[in-house]
Design a protein around this motif. Structure first.
Motif, PDB file in Angstrom:
ATOM      1  N   ARG A   1      26.526  39.557  33.475  1.00 56.10           N
ATOM      2  CA  ARG A   1      26.241  40.059  34.825  1.00 56.10           C
ATOM      3  C   ARG A   1      24.832  40.621  34.863  1.00 56.10           C
ATOM      4  NH1 ARG A   1      30.319  42.650  38.696  1.00 56.10           N
ATOM      5  NH2 ARG A   1      29.262  44.250  39.869  1.00 56.10           N
TER       6      ARG A   1
ATOM      7  N   SER B   1      35.355  42.966  38.337  1.00 56.56           N
ATOM      8  CA  SER B   1      36.363  41.932  38.152  1.00 56.56           C
ATOM      9  C   SER B   1      36.103  41.223  36.810  1.00 56.56           C
ATOM     10  CB  SER B   1      36.297  40.930  39.309  1.00 56.56           C
ATOM     11  OG  SER B   1      34.968  40.475  39.500  1.00 56.56           O
TER      12      SER B   1
ATOM     13  N   LYS C   1      30.260  39.812  30.794  1.00 60.73           N
ATOM     14  CA  LYS C   1      30.309  39.065  32.058  1.00 60.73           C
ATOM     15  C   LYS C   1      29.057  38.238  32.308  1.00 60.73           C
ATOM     16  CE  LYS C   1      31.463  40.549  36.003  1.00 60.73           C
ATOM     17  NZ  LYS C   1      32.489  40.363  36.999  1.00 60.73           N
TER      18      LYS C   1
ATOM     19  N   SER D   1      37.325  35.616  40.747  1.00 61.98           N
ATOM     20  CA  SER D   1      37.997  36.755  40.107  1.00 61.98           C
ATOM     21  C   SER D   1      39.350  36.321  39.554  1.00 61.98           C
ATOM     22  CB  SER D   1      38.211  37.878  41.117  1.00 61.98           C
ATOM     23  OG  SER D   1      36.981  38.415  41.524  1.00 61.98           O
TER      24      SER D   1
ATOM     25  N   ASN E   1      35.776  38.423  35.418  1.00 64.69           N
ATOM     26  CA  ASN E   1      35.349  37.026  35.369  1.00 64.69           C
ATOM     27  C   ASN E   1      33.908  36.986  34.884  1.00 64.69           C
ATOM     28  OD1 ASN E   1      35.295  38.275  38.258  1.00 64.69           O
ATOM     29  ND2 ASN E   1      33.489  36.965  38.126  1.00 64.69           N
TER      30      ASN E   1
HETATM   31 MG    MG Z   1      33.434  40.489  41.002  1.00 65.31          MG
END
Ligand code: MG
Ligand code: TXA
Length: 353
Positions: free
Chosen positions: A54, A151, A52, A159, A153
């Protein structure tokens, strides 16, 4: 490239094999698609963050299988700390679990020492939810361990609400996406935290209306101030952004026919797409605008909050992929219930015009 498979015994067994090998998969839930990995395997958690892109300060939600009906059940799964909360609070949490699980409610609870710091980003609390989707439940049951799933994405993007959306986001980075069709709810879960001085906090509005939670608890949820939003690190201001310029109008387009759009930085005749969160706009209004509205989406012409949230991310993705130079969004005229989550996502995804 990820394989997109219809969920059946064979594909679910394949999903479970990948999960056991520490590989994340794309998984449908009733809210949005998740990028699911073994919550007990740090390598799998790191693979989720990596896929991700992230940041490591944004913690993941742990998903549990149906059958859990109390705080004590979460203790027995080594997910929450049995000693951190008073009996009265545990009773309230049991009420929330009984009423709203399976469903779009994530509870942020004191974590068990065995829960990896990678999942919680080093916080003392862990987010837990029980998804209300037959495919997510079948995978959880068959795997037999909790699944960490944000999520599916890339970080900062909208999302995904279909298997093809997951493919567009992460298709080159994962092996398998189970296709459960479009997500019924369409907006992420409501995140509720235990407040430090009693009460519960609404950390992220979502697909479960805050009013329903308040009615059950018999008390208001608190909205933590921006300064304390470290309590839910994922609620960054700019989030859910599509690729194109996405601008929030100050009023409905029907009130902007005489507006000097040039002064707002949008040249007359620009090809724009229009998102109408609630209600509808008639063709004659669009024709009177000095812009060319070449495409528009009405999330719910009849003003249904369920329909609008179901369509929200799908519509933004479609307009983002369409021919408009930029996307304009009408303000959300309604309040309460799911409109709060819809407004929250649109406010984060847009810039104010
Ligand atoms: Mg999210
Ligand atoms: O509906 C959903 O919740 C979806 C599906 C896949 O279950 N998941 C989801 O996950 O939206 P994600 O990672 O995109 O968003 C999780 C939110 C973030 O805002 C995160 O900061 C917050 O929950 N969160 C997770 N664990 C937390 C914790 N320990 N403390 C505070 N906030 C937490």
């Amino acid at each position: 490239m990820a394989k997109i498979l219809h969920p059946d015994k064979v594909s679910i067994a394949q999903a479970v094999r990948l999960l056991a090998a520490g590989k994340p998969i794309g998984l449908p839930t009733e809210t949005v698609y998740g990028l699911a990995g073994d919550a007990t395997n740090d390598e799998a958690i790191l693979a989720i963050y990596h896929a991700k892109s992230r940041p490591s300060f944004d913690p993941l939600i742990v998903h549990v299988e149906p059958g859990i009906s109390s705080f004590a059940d979460l203790v027995s799964l080594d997910l929450v700390d049995p000693d951190a909360l008073e009996p009265r609070r545990i009773h309230q949490i049991d009420q929330l679990i009984t009423e709203f699980w399976p469903g779009p409610m994530t509870l942020i609870l004191p974590k068990h020492r065995k829960v990896s710091d990678l999942i919680t980003s080093g916080l003392p609390m862990v987010g837990i939810r029980m998804p209300d989707h037959p495919v997510a439940q079948a995978v959880l049951k068959s795997f037999g361990r909790p699944l960490a799933a944000p999520s599916a994405n890339r970080f900062g993007r909208i999302s995904p609400t279909s298997a093809l959306d997951v493919e567009a986001e992460l298709g080159t980075l994962i092996d398998l996406i189970l296709d459960g069709g479009p997500c019924e709810r369409g907006v992420e879960s409501t995140v509720i935290g235990v407040g430090e001085s009693g009460g519960f906090n609404l950390l992220r509005p979502g697909s479960l209306a805050a009013e329903a939670v308040e009615a059950l608890l018999g008390e208001k949820l608190r909205i933590p101030s921006a300064a304390s939003s470290a309590a839910s690190p994922g609620t960054l201001d700019s989030h859910y952004a599509p690729g194109k310029k996405f601008l929030l109008l100050p009023k409905p387009v029907s009130d902007m026919i005489a507006t000097d759009w040039d002064a707002l930085g949008i040249a007359a005749g620009t090809d724009v797409s229009l998102l109408i969160p609630c209600g509808y706009v008639d063709q004659s209004t669009l024709e009177k605008l000095p812009l060319r509205v070449i495409e528009y989406r009405q999330l719910s012409p009849e003003g249904s909050e369920e329909e609008a949230s179901h369509n929200l991310f799908r519509a933004v993705r479609e307009l983002d992929a369409g021919p408009g130079e930029l996307i304009l969004c009408e303000p959300v005229a309604r309040d309460g219930g799911l409109w709060i989550a819809i407004r929250d996502r649109l406010t984060r995804a847009t810039k104010r015009l």
